[in-house]
Design a protein around this motif. Structure first.
Motif, PDB file in Angstrom:
ATOM      1  N   LYS A   1      13.071   5.263 -24.180  1.00  0.00           N
ATOM      2  CA  LYS A   1      12.079   4.181 -24.262  1.00  0.00           C
ATOM      3  C   LYS A   1      11.292   4.296 -25.564  1.00  0.00           C
ATOM      4  N   ASN A   2      10.877   5.501 -25.924  1.00  0.00           N
ATOM      5  CA  ASN A   2      10.165   5.711 -27.193  1.00  0.00           C
ATOM      6  C   ASN A   2      11.040   5.328 -28.380  1.00  0.00           C
ATOM      7  N   GLU A   3      12.307   5.700 -28.304  1.00  0.00           N
ATOM      8  CA  GLU A   3      13.249   5.391 -29.388  1.00  0.00           C
ATOM      9  C   GLU A   3      13.423   3.881 -29.553  1.00  0.00           C
ATOM     10  N   THR A   4      13.592   3.182 -28.441  1.00  0.00           N
ATOM     11  CA  THR A   4      13.784   1.731 -28.526  1.00  0.00           C
ATOM     12  C   THR A   4      12.522   1.054 -29.066  1.00  0.00           C
ATOM     13  N   LYS A   5      11.375   1.561 -28.681  1.00  0.00           N
ATOM     14  CA  LYS A   5      10.098   1.021 -29.173  1.00  0.00           C
ATOM     15  C   LYS A   5       9.978   1.256 -30.680  1.00  0.00           C
ATOM     16  N   LYS A   6      10.342   2.456 -31.088  1.00  0.00           N
ATOM     17  CA  LYS A   6      10.256   2.840 -32.496  1.00  0.00           C
ATOM     18  C   LYS A   6      11.117   1.931 -33.382  1.00  0.00           C
ATOM     19  N   TYR A   7      12.305   1.575 -32.886  1.00  0.00           N
ATOM     20  CA  TYR A   7      13.216   0.728 -33.655  1.00  0.00           C
ATOM     21  C   TYR A   7      13.138  -0.745 -33.252  1.00  0.00           C
TER      22      TYR A   7
ATOM     23  N   ARG B   1      13.618  -2.278 -30.498  1.00  0.00           N
ATOM     24  CA  ARG B   1      14.690  -2.794 -29.645  1.00  0.00           C
ATOM     25  C   ARG B   1      14.142  -2.927 -28.231  1.00  0.00           C
ATOM     26  N   LYS B   2      14.929  -3.544 -27.387  1.00  0.00           N
ATOM     27  CA  LYS B   2      14.494  -3.766 -26.015  1.00  0.00           C
ATOM     28  C   LYS B   2      14.999  -2.634 -25.109  1.00  0.00           C
ATOM     29  N   PHE B   3      14.096  -2.106 -24.315  1.00  0.00           N
ATOM     30  CA  PHE B   3      14.442  -1.094 -23.314  1.00  0.00           C
ATOM     31  C   PHE B   3      14.933  -1.818 -22.076  1.00  0.00           C
ATOM     32  N   GLN B   4      16.075  -1.411 -21.548  1.00  0.00           N
ATOM     33  CA  GLN B   4      16.676  -2.077 -20.394  1.00  0.00           C
ATOM     34  C   GLN B   4      15.691  -2.161 -19.220  1.00  0.00           C
ATOM     35  N   LYS B   5      15.624  -3.309 -18.609  1.00  0.00           N
ATOM     36  CA  LYS B   5      14.700  -3.537 -17.493  1.00  0.00           C
ATOM     37  C   LYS B   5      14.980  -2.581 -16.323  1.00  0.00           C
ATOM     38  N   ARG B   6      16.259  -2.377 -16.003  1.00  0.00           N
ATOM     39  CA  ARG B   6      16.576  -1.494 -14.870  1.00  0.00           C
ATOM     40  C   ARG B   6      16.217  -0.043 -15.184  1.00  0.00           C
ATOM     41  N   ASP B   7      16.345   0.373 -16.459  1.00  0.00           N
ATOM     42  CA  ASP B   7      15.938   1.722 -16.856  1.00  0.00           C
ATOM     43  C   ASP B   7      14.428   1.869 -16.760  1.00  0.00           C
ATOM     44  N   ASP B   8      13.698   0.841 -17.163  1.00  0.00           N
ATOM     45  CA  ASP B   8      12.245   0.863 -17.093  1.00  0.00           C
ATOM     46  C   ASP B   8      11.767   0.915 -15.643  1.00  0.00           C
ATOM     47  N   LYS B   9      12.411   0.167 -14.786  1.00  0.00           N
ATOM     48  CA  LYS B   9      12.067   0.158 -13.359  1.00  0.00           C
ATOM     49  C   LYS B   9      12.308   1.538 -12.738  1.00  0.00           C
ATOM     50  N   LEU B  10      13.448   2.137 -13.077  1.00  0.00           N
ATOM     51  CA  LEU B  10      13.767   3.463 -12.567  1.00  0.00           C
ATOM     52  C   LEU B  10      12.765   4.494 -13.087  1.00  0.00           C
ATOM     53  N   LEU B  11      12.438   4.421 -14.373  1.00  0.00           N
ATOM     54  CA  LEU B  11      11.485   5.349 -14.958  1.00  0.00           C
ATOM     55  C   LEU B  11      10.119   5.231 -14.277  1.00  0.00           C
ATOM     56  N   THR B  12       9.664   4.026 -14.056  1.00  0.00           N
ATOM     57  CA  THR B  12       8.375   3.804 -13.389  1.00  0.00           C
ATOM     58  C   THR B  12       8.380   4.406 -11.989  1.00  0.00           C
ATOM     59  N   PHE B  13       9.483   4.224 -11.271  1.00  0.00           N
ATOM     60  CA  PHE B  13       9.615   4.773  -9.913  1.00  0.00           C
ATOM     61  C   PHE B  13       9.552   6.301  -9.947  1.00  0.00           C
ATOM     62  N   ILE B  14      10.322   6.914 -10.846  1.00  0.00           N
ATOM     63  CA  ILE B  14      10.340   8.372 -10.947  1.00  0.00           C
ATOM     64  C   ILE B  14       8.959   8.897 -11.322  1.00  0.00           C
ATOM     65  N   GLN B  15       8.351   8.278 -12.327  1.00  0.00           N
ATOM     66  CA  GLN B  15       7.042   8.741 -12.783  1.00  0.00           C
ATOM     67  C   GLN B  15       6.007   8.668 -11.669  1.00  0.00           C
ATOM     68  N   SER B  16       6.022   7.594 -10.900  1.00  0.00           N
ATOM     69  CA  SER B  16       5.001   7.439  -9.862  1.00  0.00           C
ATOM     70  C   SER B  16       5.089   8.567  -8.835  1.00  0.00           C
TER      71      SER B  16
END
Length: 167
Positions: A114-120, A122-137
């Motif tokens: 996610k940091n890499e995509t932000k840096k360049y 680019r778009k971070f995949q929605k399903r990856d973001d959803k999974l990351l949010t779930f894990i983090q919570s």
């Protein structure tokens, strides 16, 4: 077996407190059930058969385990899988097993990507973001409890580790 009042990790809802252990009869079959509620949602009551081996329920991490997992964010996570469906399937398989170290490695990888995509830009995949949010919570809340702090403090520490140790 857990006891009334125990805090546990329930795979779908994160940190939960066991409110009761009681017998219930459904379709003529009587079993012992845990009655629990997520710490983030006191109104939700969940009943799970004590002998259910399909649902992952674990005791909370101790302080040393939590510290080891926190420090693991200084290292690279798991290898990135380019194929979206394959990556999602593999990550969910790991999460279903409930090994927090492996789950932390996935969170680490997703946070770095996610940091890499932000840096360049680019778009971070929605399903990856959803999974990351779930894990983090769930993971960050458990780490916070074990380390007697807040999930916000944990999130800031982990983000700092990842930024300081970019590969």
């Amino acid at each position: 077996m857990f006891n009334i009042g125990d805090l546990i990790i329930y795979s779908a809802h994160g940190v939960c407190r066991i409110d009761d252990i009681c017998k219930n009869t459904y379709f003529g079959v009587t079993k012992d059930y845990y009655v629990l509620h997520p710490m983030e949602n006191y109104k939700l009551k969940i009943s799970i058969p004590v002998d259910n081996d399909k649902v992952i329920m674990q005791g909370l991490l101790n302080r040393n385990e939590a510290e080891e997992i926190l420090q693991s964010f200084k290292l690279p996570g798991v290898s990135w899988i380019e194929l979206d469906n394959q990556r999602t399937q593999m990550y969910y398989d790991v999460i279903r097993k409930g090994n927090r170290r492996e789950i932390a490695n996935i969170a680490n990888t997703l946070m770095r990507k996610k940091n890499e995509t932000k840096k360049y830009r680019r778009k971070f995949q929605k399903r990856d973001d959803k999974l990351l949010t779930f894990i983090q919570s769930i993971l960050f809340e458990e780490l916070a409890l074990a380390l007697n702090t807040t999930s916000e403090v944990i999130s800031k520490k982990i983000t700092k580790f990842i930024i300081e140790n970019e590969y």
